[in-house]
Design a protein around this motif. Structure first.
Motif, PDB file in Angstrom:
ATOM      1  N   THR A 230       0.713  -1.092   0.166  1.00  0.00           N
ATOM      2  CA  THR A 230      -0.044   0.194   0.091  1.00  0.00           C
ATOM      3  C   THR A 230       0.961   1.076  -0.050  1.00  0.00           C
ATOM      4  OG1 THR A 230      -1.789  -1.221   1.144  1.00  0.00           O
ATOM      5  CG2 THR A 230      -1.742   1.011   1.078  1.00  0.00           C
ATOM      6  N   ALA A 231       1.872   1.417   0.818  1.00  0.00           N
ATOM      7  CA  ALA A 231       2.909   2.391   1.045  1.00  0.00           C
ATOM      8  C   ALA A 231       3.285   2.661  -0.369  1.00  0.00           C
ATOM      9  CB  ALA A 231       3.729   2.478   2.081  1.00  0.00           C
ATOM     10  N   MET A 236       3.626   6.132  -5.477  1.00  0.00           N
ATOM     11  CA  MET A 236       3.727   6.119  -6.959  1.00  0.00           C
ATOM     12  C   MET A 236       2.394   6.869  -7.325  1.00  0.00           C
ATOM     13  SD  MET A 236       4.795   2.233  -8.064  1.00  0.00           S
ATOM     14  CE  MET A 236       5.330   2.845  -9.483  1.00  0.00           C
ATOM     15  N   LYS A 237       1.234   6.636  -6.772  1.00  0.00           N
ATOM     16  CA  LYS A 237       0.061   7.380  -6.982  1.00  0.00           C
ATOM     17  C   LYS A 237       0.043   8.746  -6.738  1.00  0.00           C
ATOM     18  CE  LYS A 237      -4.515   7.023  -8.185  1.00  0.00           C
ATOM     19  NZ  LYS A 237      -5.314   6.723  -7.205  1.00  0.00           N
ATOM     20  N   SER A 238       0.779   9.133  -5.624  1.00  0.00           N
ATOM     21  CA  SER A 238       0.939  10.709  -5.344  1.00  0.00           C
ATOM     22  C   SER A 238       2.020  10.854  -6.127  1.00  0.00           C
ATOM     23  CB  SER A 238       1.476  10.499  -3.832  1.00  0.00           C
ATOM     24  OG  SER A 238       0.638  10.197  -2.833  1.00  0.00           O
ATOM     25  N   GLU A 332      -5.835  -0.857  -1.828  1.00  0.00           N
ATOM     26  CA  GLU A 332      -5.754   0.381  -1.022  1.00  0.00           C
ATOM     27  C   GLU A 332      -4.656   1.062  -1.472  1.00  0.00           C
ATOM     28  OE1 GLU A 332      -7.475   1.125   1.586  1.00  0.00           O
ATOM     29  OE2 GLU A 332      -8.916  -0.370   1.147  1.00  0.00           O
ATOM     30  N   GLY A 333      -3.463   0.766  -2.017  1.00  0.00           N
ATOM     31  CA  GLY A 333      -2.466   1.573  -2.470  1.00  0.00           C
ATOM     32  C   GLY A 333      -3.110   2.697  -3.689  1.00  0.00           C
ATOM     33  N   PHE A 334      -3.796   1.815  -4.698  1.00  0.00           N
ATOM     34  CA  PHE A 334      -4.442   2.595  -5.796  1.00  0.00           C
ATOM     35  C   PHE A 334      -5.457   3.516  -5.192  1.00  0.00           C
ATOM     36  CE2 PHE A 334      -2.894  -0.928  -8.448  1.00  0.00           C
ATOM     37  CZ  PHE A 334      -1.902  -0.327  -9.386  1.00  0.00           C
ATOM     38  N   ASN A 335      -6.113   3.392  -3.947  1.00  0.00           N
ATOM     39  CA  ASN A 335      -7.205   4.294  -3.574  1.00  0.00           C
ATOM     40  C   ASN A 335      -6.356   5.557  -2.992  1.00  0.00           C
ATOM     41  OD1 ASN A 335      -9.561   3.210  -4.490  1.00  0.00           O
ATOM     42  ND2 ASN A 335      -9.522   1.799  -2.574  1.00  0.00           N
ATOM     43  N   VAL A 336      -5.199   5.644  -2.910  1.00  0.00           N
ATOM     44  CA  VAL A 336      -4.631   6.808  -2.177  1.00  0.00           C
ATOM     45  C   VAL A 336      -4.677   8.029  -3.076  1.00  0.00           C
ATOM     46  CG1 VAL A 336      -2.327   7.930  -1.612  1.00  0.00           C
ATOM     47  CG2 VAL A 336      -2.777   5.464  -1.177  1.00  0.00           C
ATOM     48  N   HIS A 346      -4.847   4.794   4.299  1.00  0.00           N
ATOM     49  CA  HIS A 346      -4.926   3.503   3.782  1.00  0.00           C
ATOM     50  C   HIS A 346      -3.971   2.334   3.992  1.00  0.00           C
ATOM     51  CE1 HIS A 346      -8.000   4.717   0.686  1.00  0.00           C
ATOM     52  NE2 HIS A 346      -7.487   6.028   0.858  1.00  0.00           N
ATOM     53  N   THR A 347      -2.674   2.656   4.454  1.00  0.00           N
ATOM     54  CA  THR A 347      -1.903   1.587   4.932  1.00  0.00           C
ATOM     55  C   THR A 347      -2.411   1.097   6.024  1.00  0.00           C
ATOM     56  OG1 THR A 347       0.010   3.181   3.989  1.00  0.00           O
ATOM     57  CG2 THR A 347       0.540   1.084   5.784  1.00  0.00           C
ATOM     58  N   THR A 348      -2.953   1.685   7.053  1.00  0.00           N
ATOM     59  CA  THR A 348      -3.354   1.387   8.375  1.00  0.00           C
ATOM     60  C   THR A 348      -4.619   0.470   7.962  1.00  0.00           C
ATOM     61  OG1 THR A 348      -2.757   3.227   9.408  1.00  0.00           O
ATOM     62  CG2 THR A 348      -4.703   1.761  10.253  1.00  0.00           C
ATOM     63  N   SER A 349      -5.335   0.894   6.885  1.00  0.00           N
ATOM     64  CA  SER A 349      -6.748   0.293   6.420  1.00  0.00           C
ATOM     65  C   SER A 349      -6.390  -1.301   5.918  1.00  0.00           C
ATOM     66  CB  SER A 349      -7.575   0.940   5.526  1.00  0.00           C
ATOM     67  OG  SER A 349      -8.479   0.165   4.952  1.00  0.00           O
ATOM     68  N   SER A 350      -5.159  -1.271   5.052  1.00  0.00           N
ATOM     69  CA  SER A 350      -4.858  -2.312   4.305  1.00  0.00           C
ATOM     70  C   SER A 350      -4.546  -3.646   5.393  1.00  0.00           C
ATOM     71  CB  SER A 350      -3.783  -2.157   3.236  1.00  0.00           C
ATOM     72  OG  SER A 350      -2.608  -1.762   3.947  1.00  0.00           O
TER      73      SER A 350
END
Length: 374
Positions: A230-231, A236-238, A332-336, A346-350
């Motif tokens: 996720t991180a 990468m998304k950011s 979750e990583g793509f949802n950031v 999202h890291t916590t959620s994953s």
């Protein structure tokens, strides 16, 4: 309004005509507010903006709310186009705000609790729906690349196998060894009452072959690997690296997700096997030290009383857990959304979702296998 500065906001009442002058900006907001409160808006039928040098939205909103949006809509028709457009925009915004007031908090605690539960259930449903859709994307990408070796990401896959599997061996071995020792201690304490401490061997072997070996390895990967996925993807998304892949004509699912899924498919069964052996060895050490059961006798009891079917029941769950952990971590990583706070959330959620799903699936599998008599 009395002010020595020629640019200060000024208001003069000329019969039914309200004459405005100077700078009508946020700087003079409180002066305008005090002067308007001293006047009656119903006595004015005409507005004069000829001497207004500057007008911003804060002063315009104050004037609209003082006159009433409906009256301001009528009066603004007399104004120049440059002033009318701003006043009409502010008037529409104020009218919209007045028509849709924020909902009042319900004083009923039960109603609030039910509403909160409903929101959580809706969020859970949408989350699972998204996860199923993401699973479809992964499987379709796998089907496209499976028969095209040139598109395989071998280097990335091997790298993730090392990161998720090889580098996790020490912590998995240590964790399962200690849990195996604890299970042996507890089993010996309880079974000693019945004079059946020898069955501690069966307890440890049965527990780790069927449940603890694969579940502890999966939980460890859920906390260690899902958060890393996720991180990584969130960063990468950011940084718009995912958008850059789209621009280059590459599929992010194929480039970023498939290597991680395949790596976990390889790593988790191996870690589960290693964890099972380590846990049984932990139980064997406790048996030798506290119960005077030699290692050779421990192994003979395991070989004689524990069927290989129990190992199959445990290890068959590893690929399922691996798929779930990889999917949740990548999804979750793509949802950031782009901020550092979003990456953390999202890291916590994953991690939470992965651990919850591992335990839930393990419980369902245990019930199924028990009903099947396996």
């Amino acid at each position: 309004m009395n002010d020595n500065s020629s640019t200060s906001a000024q208001i003069e009442a000329d019969g039914e005509r309200l004459v405005l002058a100077g700078d009508w900006t946020l700087e003079h907001f409180y002066r305008i507010q005090r002067k308007l409160k001293s006047l009656d808006p119903s006595q004015f039928t005409t507005l004069c903006f000829d001497n207004v040098t500057r007008l911003d939205t804060s002063a315009a909103q104050l004037l609209v709310e003082w006159f009433d949006p409906a009256r301001m809509h009528e009066l603004s028709s007399q104004l120049p186009a440059s002033r009318r457009s701003l006043l009409l925009s502010v008037t529409e915004a104020v009218q919209t705000q007045q028509q849709d007031p924020p909902p009042k908090a319900d004083a009923n605690t039960l109603t609030q609790a039910v509403a909160l539960l409903g929101r959580h259930m809706e969020s859970l449903f949408l989350q699972q729906k998204y996860l199923l859709a993401f699973l479809g994307l992964v499987l379709s990408a796998l089907a496209r690349t499976l028969w095209r070796p040139k598109r395989w990401r071998v280097t990335a896959t091997v790298y993730h196998i090392q990161q998720t599997g090889l580098n996790a061996v020490p912590i998995v071995v240590l964790l399962t060894f200690m849990v195996g020792a604890v299970v042996a201690f507890l089993g010996a304490t309880v079974l000693e009452t019945f004079g059946a401490t020898i069955y501690t061997v069966n307890l440890v072997a049965f527990a780790f072959l069927r449940e603890f070996g694969v579940m502890l390895a999966a939980i460890m990967l859920a906390g260690r690997t899902a958060s890393a996925f996720t991180a990584q993807l969130g960063s990468m998304k950011s940084n718009e690296e995912v958008d850059a892949l789209h621009t280059q004509g590459l599929d992010p699912i194929e480039v970023l997700v498939l290597p991680r899924v395949i790596a976990l498919w390889v790593s988790l069964p191996l870690l589960a096997f290693i964890g099972t052996l380590s846990g049984i060895f932990g139980g064997a050490v406790v048996s030798m030290v506290a119960l005077d059961i030699p290692l050779a006798q421990f192994l003979r009891i395991v070989e004689r009383d524990i069927a290989i079917t129990h190992f199959y029941v445990g290890i068959v769950k590893a690929p399922v857990f691996a798929l779930v952990i990889a999917l949740i971590g990548c999804a979750e990583g793509f949802n950031v959304s782009g901020s550092a706070q979003s990456v953390g959330e999202h890291t916590t959620s994953s991690v939470v979702q992965s651990i919850f799903m591992v335990i839930l699936l393990d419980a369902l599998a245990a019930l199924y296998f028990m009903e099947m008599g396996w």
